[in-house]
Motif scaffolding. Sequence first.
Motif, PDB file in Angstrom:
ATOM      1  N   GLY A  51       0.830  -1.198   0.000  1.00  0.00           N
ATOM      2  CA  GLY A  51       0.000   0.000   0.000  1.00  0.00           C
ATOM      3  C   GLY A  51       0.862   1.245   0.000  1.00  0.00           C
ATOM      4  N   THR A  52       0.213   2.393   0.026  1.00  0.00           N
ATOM      5  CA  THR A  52       0.917   3.671   0.036  1.00  0.00           C
ATOM      6  C   THR A  52       0.531   4.444   1.282  1.00  0.00           C
ATOM      7  N   THR A  53       1.548   4.886   2.022  1.00  0.00           N
ATOM      8  CA  THR A  53       1.346   5.709   3.204  1.00  0.00           C
ATOM      9  C   THR A  53       1.575   7.160   2.800  1.00  0.00           C
ATOM     10  N   SER A  54       0.581   8.012   3.003  1.00  0.00           N
ATOM     11  CA  SER A  54       0.709   9.442   2.717  1.00  0.00           C
ATOM     12  C   SER A  54       0.925  10.167   4.040  1.00  0.00           C
ATOM     13  N   MET A  55       2.017  10.943   4.101  1.00  0.00           N
ATOM     14  CA  MET A  55       2.419  11.577   5.350  1.00  0.00           C
ATOM     15  C   MET A  55       2.729  13.057   5.146  1.00  0.00           C
ATOM     16  N   SER A  56       2.737  13.791   6.252  1.00  0.00           N
ATOM     17  CA  SER A  56       3.185  15.180   6.258  1.00  0.00           C
ATOM     18  C   SER A  56       4.288  15.300   7.298  1.00  0.00           C
ATOM     19  N   PHE A  57       5.313  16.089   6.952  1.00  0.00           N
ATOM     20  CA  PHE A  57       6.433  16.316   7.845  1.00  0.00           C
ATOM     21  C   PHE A  57       6.661  17.814   8.014  1.00  0.00           C
ATOM     22  N   LEU A  58       6.872  18.227   9.260  1.00  0.00           N
ATOM     23  CA  LEU A  58       7.266  19.604   9.551  1.00  0.00           C
ATOM     24  C   LEU A  58       8.787  19.580   9.650  1.00  0.00           C
ATOM     25  N   VAL A  59       9.437  20.236   8.690  1.00  0.00           N
ATOM     26  CA  VAL A  59      10.895  20.193   8.597  1.00  0.00           C
ATOM     27  C   VAL A  59      11.482  21.521   9.064  1.00  0.00           C
ATOM     28  N   LYS A  60      12.455  21.427   9.975  1.00  0.00           N
ATOM     29  CA  LYS A  60      13.121  22.613  10.526  1.00  0.00           C
ATOM     30  C   LYS A  60      14.084  23.196   9.487  1.00  0.00           C
ATOM     31  N   PRO A  61      14.534  24.418   9.692  1.00  0.00           N
ATOM     32  CA  PRO A  61      15.490  25.036   8.771  1.00  0.00           C
ATOM     33  C   PRO A  61      16.805  24.262   8.631  1.00  0.00           C
ATOM     34  N   GLY A  63      16.921  21.018   8.376  1.00  0.00           N
ATOM     35  CA  GLY A  63      16.620  19.795   7.630  1.00  0.00           C
ATOM     36  C   GLY A  63      16.136  18.632   8.476  1.00  0.00           C
ATOM     37  N   SER A  64      16.102  18.794   9.796  1.00  0.00           N
ATOM     38  CA  SER A  64      15.599  17.726  10.663  1.00  0.00           C
ATOM     39  C   SER A  64      14.078  17.828  10.779  1.00  0.00           C
ATOM     40  N   VAL A  65      13.459  16.716  11.167  1.00  0.00           N
ATOM     41  CA  VAL A  65      11.996  16.651  11.271  1.00  0.00           C
ATOM     42  C   VAL A  65      11.554  17.052  12.678  1.00  0.00           C
ATOM     43  N   ALA A  66      10.656  18.028  12.759  1.00  0.00           N
ATOM     44  CA  ALA A  66      10.120  18.498  14.037  1.00  0.00           C
ATOM     45  C   ALA A  66       8.835  17.762  14.402  1.00  0.00           C
ATOM     46  N   ASP A  67       8.052  17.367  13.389  1.00  0.00           N
ATOM     47  CA  ASP A  67       6.759  16.728  13.632  1.00  0.00           C
ATOM     48  C   ASP A  67       6.388  15.923  12.389  1.00  0.00           C
ATOM     49  N   SER A  68       5.546  14.927  12.580  1.00  0.00           N
ATOM     50  CA  SER A  68       5.089  14.120  11.452  1.00  0.00           C
ATOM     51  C   SER A  68       3.704  13.574  11.745  1.00  0.00           C
ATOM     52  N   LYS A  69       2.980  13.254  10.672  1.00  0.00           N
ATOM     53  CA  LYS A  69       1.655  12.661  10.840  1.00  0.00           C
ATOM     54  C   LYS A  69       1.290  11.879   9.577  1.00  0.00           C
ATOM     55  N   VAL A  70       0.451  10.870   9.770  1.00  0.00           N
ATOM     56  CA  VAL A  70      -0.064  10.090   8.643  1.00  0.00           C
ATOM     57  C   VAL A  70      -1.329  10.789   8.152  1.00  0.00           C
ATOM     58  N   ALA A 102      13.570  27.849   6.118  1.00  0.00           N
ATOM     59  CA  ALA A 102      12.503  28.089   7.097  1.00  0.00           C
ATOM     60  C   ALA A 102      11.807  26.774   7.435  1.00  0.00           C
ATOM     61  N   GLU A 103      11.095  26.770   8.541  1.00  0.00           N
ATOM     62  CA  GLU A 103      10.305  25.617   8.942  1.00  0.00           C
ATOM     63  C   GLU A 103       9.087  25.533   8.026  1.00  0.00           C
ATOM     64  N   THR A 104       8.939  24.397   7.334  1.00  0.00           N
ATOM     65  CA  THR A 104       7.819  24.219   6.406  1.00  0.00           C
ATOM     66  C   THR A 104       7.274  22.797   6.508  1.00  0.00           C
ATOM     67  N   TRP A 105       6.017  22.650   6.153  1.00  0.00           N
ATOM     68  CA  TRP A 105       5.402  21.328   6.038  1.00  0.00           C
ATOM     69  C   TRP A 105       5.616  20.820   4.618  1.00  0.00           C
ATOM     70  N   THR A 106       5.842  19.529   4.494  1.00  0.00           N
ATOM     71  CA  THR A 106       5.939  18.907   3.179  1.00  0.00           C
ATOM     72  C   THR A 106       5.210  17.577   3.212  1.00  0.00           C
ATOM     73  N   LYS A 107       4.696  17.172   2.081  1.00  0.00           N
ATOM     74  CA  LYS A 107       3.952  15.913   1.980  1.00  0.00           C
ATOM     75  C   LYS A 107       4.808  14.872   1.254  1.00  0.00           C
ATOM     76  N   VAL A 108       4.727  13.625   1.751  1.00  0.00           N
ATOM     77  CA  VAL A 108       5.479  12.522   1.154  1.00  0.00           C
ATOM     78  C   VAL A 108       4.562  11.309   1.064  1.00  0.00           C
ATOM     79  N   ASP A 109       4.546  10.679  -0.087  1.00  0.00           N
ATOM     80  CA  ASP A 109       3.853   9.400  -0.263  1.00  0.00           C
ATOM     81  C   ASP A 109       4.923   8.316  -0.325  1.00  0.00           C
ATOM     82  N   TYR A 110       4.783   7.283   0.488  1.00  0.00           N
ATOM     83  CA  TYR A 110       5.735   6.171   0.484  1.00  0.00           C
ATOM     84  C   TYR A 110       4.996   4.906   0.050  1.00  0.00           C
TER      85      TYR A 110
END
Length: 115
Positions: A51-61, A63-70, A102-110
């Motif tokens: 299957g495919t997991t669709s996620m969002s990541f809050l990425v710090k300036p 490049g590390s991940v501050a938060d994530s969610k499915v 800058a800190e931004t949200w990005t979407k990733v499908d795995y």
Amino acid sequence: MMTNKRMLGLVAAVLVASAPAVFAAEVPASFDSKNCKAEYPKASLMNEEQGTTSMSFLVKPDGSVADSKVDKTSGFKNLDKAAIKALSACKFKPGTKDGAPAETWTKVDYAWKLD
């Protein structure tokens, strides 16, 4: 009558000229999918889960991940957990706002696929 038209033209020009300052250009973070892979959970392999997991990541300036969610599940809890865990540990290319990191949200499908 001519004076009113000139005044309206001047006001419109001022509004258009100031518009870019109001709307900040934002570019979301990204990552290299070739260098950042999740390990297929053994139980999911045995059960032939895909299957495919669709996620969002809050990425710090930095490049590390501050938060994530499915955002959308693959349909299998083990696959979703493995995707979040692995990609949260990845180094992202930070997003930008007005050209600066800058800190931004990005979407990733795995996509989880068995060969």
